[in-house]
Write a protein that holds these residues in place. Structure first.
Motif, PDB file in Angstrom:
ATOM      1  N   THR A 175       0.824  -1.205   0.000  1.00  0.00           N
ATOM      2  CA  THR A 175       0.000   0.000   0.000  1.00  0.00           C
ATOM      3  C   THR A 175       0.859   1.257   0.000  1.00  0.00           C
ATOM      4  OG1 THR A 175      -1.820  -1.137   1.122  1.00  0.00           O
ATOM      5  CG2 THR A 175      -1.775   1.267   1.258  1.00  0.00           C
ATOM      6  N   GLU A 176       1.940   1.249   0.794  1.00  0.00           N
ATOM      7  CA  GLU A 176       2.801   2.435   0.866  1.00  0.00           C
ATOM      8  C   GLU A 176       3.513   2.676  -0.462  1.00  0.00           C
ATOM      9  OE1 GLU A 176       5.060   5.760   2.279  1.00  0.00           O
ATOM     10  OE2 GLU A 176       3.053   4.912   2.587  1.00  0.00           O
ATOM     11  N   LEU A 177       4.018   1.636  -1.090  1.00  0.00           N
ATOM     12  CA  LEU A 177       4.682   1.807  -2.382  1.00  0.00           C
ATOM     13  C   LEU A 177       3.706   2.273  -3.447  1.00  0.00           C
ATOM     14  CD1 LEU A 177       7.145  -1.225  -2.569  1.00  0.00           C
ATOM     15  CD2 LEU A 177       7.705   1.182  -2.241  1.00  0.00           C
ATOM     16  N   GLU A 178       2.501   1.745  -3.419  1.00  0.00           N
ATOM     17  CA  GLU A 178       1.504   2.158  -4.412  1.00  0.00           C
ATOM     18  C   GLU A 178       1.128   3.621  -4.222  1.00  0.00           C
ATOM     19  OE1 GLU A 178      -0.673   2.418  -7.614  1.00  0.00           O
ATOM     20  OE2 GLU A 178       0.583   0.684  -7.127  1.00  0.00           O
ATOM     21  N   ALA A 179       1.111   4.102  -2.983  1.00  0.00           N
ATOM     22  CA  ALA A 179       0.808   5.512  -2.726  1.00  0.00           C
ATOM     23  C   ALA A 179       1.868   6.407  -3.355  1.00  0.00           C
ATOM     24  CB  ALA A 179       0.713   5.761  -1.220  1.00  0.00           C
ATOM     25  N   VAL A 180       3.139   6.021  -3.235  1.00  0.00           N
ATOM     26  CA  VAL A 180       4.210   6.821  -3.837  1.00  0.00           C
ATOM     27  C   VAL A 180       4.142   6.726  -5.358  1.00  0.00           C
ATOM     28  CG1 VAL A 180       6.702   7.140  -4.014  1.00  0.00           C
ATOM     29  CG2 VAL A 180       5.666   6.575  -1.802  1.00  0.00           C
ATOM     30  N   LYS A 181       3.869   5.541  -5.876  1.00  0.00           N
ATOM     31  CA  LYS A 181       3.760   5.383  -7.329  1.00  0.00           C
ATOM     32  C   LYS A 181       2.615   6.238  -7.887  1.00  0.00           C
ATOM     33  CE  LYS A 181       5.641   0.688  -7.548  1.00  0.00           C
ATOM     34  NZ  LYS A 181       5.335  -0.741  -7.824  1.00  0.00           N
ATOM     35  N   GLN A 182       1.502   6.275  -7.175  1.00  0.00           N
ATOM     36  CA  GLN A 182       0.375   7.075  -7.631  1.00  0.00           C
ATOM     37  C   GLN A 182       0.708   8.556  -7.585  1.00  0.00           C
ATOM     38  OE1 GLN A 182      -2.327   6.053  -9.176  1.00  0.00           O
ATOM     39  NE2 GLN A 182      -2.836   8.214  -9.461  1.00  0.00           N
ATOM     40  N   THR A 221      14.334   2.413  -5.163  1.00  0.00           N
ATOM     41  CA  THR A 221      14.691   3.562  -5.995  1.00  0.00           C
ATOM     42  C   THR A 221      14.777   3.158  -7.463  1.00  0.00           C
ATOM     43  OG1 THR A 221      15.881   4.632  -4.180  1.00  0.00           O
ATOM     44  CG2 THR A 221      16.437   5.333  -6.415  1.00  0.00           C
ATOM     45  N   ALA A 222      15.361   2.001  -7.731  1.00  0.00           N
ATOM     46  CA  ALA A 222      15.450   1.509  -9.104  1.00  0.00           C
ATOM     47  C   ALA A 222      14.068   1.239  -9.691  1.00  0.00           C
ATOM     48  CB  ALA A 222      16.299   0.245  -9.160  1.00  0.00           C
ATOM     49  N   ASP A 223      13.182   0.629  -8.908  1.00  0.00           N
ATOM     50  CA  ASP A 223      11.823   0.343  -9.387  1.00  0.00           C
ATOM     51  C   ASP A 223      11.056   1.631  -9.695  1.00  0.00           C
ATOM     52  OD1 ASP A 223      12.232  -2.358  -9.204  1.00  0.00           O
ATOM     53  OD2 ASP A 223      11.244  -2.579  -7.248  1.00  0.00           O
ATOM     54  N   LEU A 224      11.181   2.617  -8.816  1.00  0.00           N
ATOM     55  CA  LEU A 224      10.467   3.873  -9.043  1.00  0.00           C
ATOM     56  C   LEU A 224      11.071   4.653 -10.210  1.00  0.00           C
ATOM     57  CD1 LEU A 224       9.836   5.029  -5.351  1.00  0.00           C
ATOM     58  CD2 LEU A 224       8.271   3.847  -6.907  1.00  0.00           C
ATOM     59  N   THR A 225      12.378   4.534 -10.400  1.00  0.00           N
ATOM     60  CA  THR A 225      13.014   5.150 -11.570  1.00  0.00           C
ATOM     61  C   THR A 225      12.467   4.537 -12.855  1.00  0.00           C
ATOM     62  OG1 THR A 225      15.051   5.650 -10.360  1.00  0.00           O
ATOM     63  CG2 THR A 225      15.220   5.524 -12.753  1.00  0.00           C
ATOM     64  N   ALA A 226      12.321   3.215 -12.858  1.00  0.00           N
ATOM     65  CA  ALA A 226      11.767   2.544 -14.042  1.00  0.00           C
ATOM     66  C   ALA A 226      10.346   3.023 -14.318  1.00  0.00           C
ATOM     67  CB  ALA A 226      11.791   1.027 -13.835  1.00  0.00           C
ATOM     68  N   LEU A 227       9.552   3.207 -13.266  1.00  0.00           N
ATOM     69  CA  LEU A 227       8.194   3.730 -13.448  1.00  0.00           C
ATOM     70  C   LEU A 227       8.230   5.099 -14.112  1.00  0.00           C
ATOM     71  CD1 LEU A 227       5.124   3.913 -12.943  1.00  0.00           C
ATOM     72  CD2 LEU A 227       5.659   4.790 -10.655  1.00  0.00           C
ATOM     73  N   ILE A 228       9.088   5.981 -13.606  1.00  0.00           N
ATOM     74  CA  ILE A 228       9.173   7.332 -14.176  1.00  0.00           C
ATOM     75  C   ILE A 228       9.566   7.273 -15.639  1.00  0.00           C
ATOM     76  CG2 ILE A 228      10.444   9.519 -14.073  1.00  0.00           C
ATOM     77  CD1 ILE A 228      10.662   9.027 -10.995  1.00  0.00           C
ATOM     78  N   ARG A 229      10.549   6.445 -15.965  1.00  0.00           N
ATOM     79  CA  ARG A 229      10.985   6.348 -17.364  1.00  0.00           C
ATOM     80  C   ARG A 229       9.872   5.826 -18.264  1.00  0.00           C
ATOM     81  NH1 ARG A 229      14.018   9.828 -16.683  1.00  0.00           N
ATOM     82  NH2 ARG A 229      16.167   9.614 -15.973  1.00  0.00           N
ATOM     83  N   ASN A 230       9.001   4.990 -17.721  1.00  0.00           N
ATOM     84  CA  ASN A 230       7.911   4.425 -18.520  1.00  0.00           C
ATOM     85  C   ASN A 230       6.780   5.406 -18.771  1.00  0.00           C
ATOM     86  OD1 ASN A 230       9.014   1.857 -18.952  1.00  0.00           O
ATOM     87  ND2 ASN A 230       8.226   1.065 -17.010  1.00  0.00           N
ATOM     88  N   ILE A 231       6.656   6.426 -17.916  1.00  0.00           N
ATOM     89  CA  ILE A 231       5.513   7.335 -18.060  1.00  0.00           C
ATOM     90  C   ILE A 231       5.922   8.746 -18.457  1.00  0.00           C
ATOM     91  CG2 ILE A 231       4.134   6.029 -16.393  1.00  0.00           C
ATOM     92  CD1 ILE A 231       4.668   8.224 -14.321  1.00  0.00           C
ATOM     93  N   GLU A 232       7.226   9.015 -18.588  1.00  0.00           N
ATOM     94  CA  GLU A 232       7.635  10.372 -18.939  1.00  0.00           C
ATOM     95  C   GLU A 232       7.145  10.716 -20.344  1.00  0.00           C
ATOM     96  OE1 GLU A 232      11.862  10.399 -18.434  1.00  0.00           O
ATOM     97  OE2 GLU A 232      12.225   9.085 -20.141  1.00  0.00           O
TER      98      GLU A 232
END
Length: 242
Positions: A175-182, A221-232
């Motif tokens: 839940t906490e990781l999903e909150a940051v991803k959102q 940090t690596a997982d969240l970086t990948a998310l950013i690269r996928n949605i930029e």
């Protein structure tokens, strides 16, 4: 003046802003700066109807774009500084937690007085919460301040310390990781093209080795970086800090 309805928006922009499909044309910059921009920004901040707030924010951002004021990544500037192409200055990053419209105007006035364009406006995850400034609102308000102050150029908007709450992560990591991803998705959609990821709260010094102590920090940090690269957005490399 806070505009109450969509009809109020239509009436007040008449002759000042022209809407052409998905873009806005500034027809009278004088009236825009003198009165309309303040009506729009107060509507974004204080109107309680989401549809009206979103429409006012869209008008501000599109009006800004028509004047050459657009959200941007600072990555190209940092790369140029790294190559030695530009030097002799630093880039201040300013967290505005209140009276954002007026504070940002003061920043733009100061920047213009020394012919500076490299200023980051940032807001942390915690600050978004306790000041109730969501990314789309923050972007619209800073854009409005730029219009009012007569600034032209890139807007460097940054999600500062998008931090993992260690206590919440221990209790419910998913839940906490999903909150940051959102929040990251919301920020990018809102025009934040500079994001600092902060998973350092998860460093566990009780583990035996340095690598083990840092594992949660660097893997998340690596997982969240990948998310950013996928949605930029196309053509934009979001500047990421960690």
């Amino acid at each position: 003046m806070i505009l109450s309805t969509i009809d109020d928006l239509r009436k007040n922009i008449d002759g000042v802003l022209g809407v052409e499909g998905n873009r806005v044309v500034v027809l009278d910059e004088g009236i825009l700066k003198q009165k309309l921009i303040e009506d729009l920004v107060y509507t974004v901040v204080f109107n309680t109807r989401d549809e009206v707030r979103r429409s006012a924010a869209w008008l501000i951002r599109q009006a800004g774009a028509s004047l050459g004021i657009k959200s941007a990544s600072i990555q190209p500037l940092y790369k140029a500084m790294g190559r030695g192409d530009v030097s002799g200055f630093t880039v201040p990053a300013i967290n505005i937690r209140g009276i954002t419209y007026h504070c940002a105007q003061a920043v733009f006035r100061a920047a213009r007085s020394i012919d500076a364009m490299a200023v980051i406006f940032e807001i942390a995850r915690s600050e978004i919460g306790y000041t109730d400034q969501r990314p789309a609102e923050y972007t619209a308000v800073v854009t409005a301040a730029a219009i009012k102050a007569g600034y032209r150029g890139p807007l460097f908007l940054q999600g500062d310390h998008f931090q993992i709450n260690a206590g919440k992560y221990r209790n419910d990591p998913t839940t906490e990781l999903e909150a940051v991803k959102q929040l990251i998705r919301e920020a990018v959609q809102g025009g934040f093209y500079n994001i600092d990821i902060d998973a350092s709260t998860l460093v566990d010094l009780s583990r035996d080795s340095l690598l083990a102590q840092q594992e949660d920090n660097y893997s998340i940090t690596a997982d969240l970086t990948a998310l950013i690269r996928n949605i930029e957005p196309a053509g934009i490399t979001i500047s990421i800090g960690g």
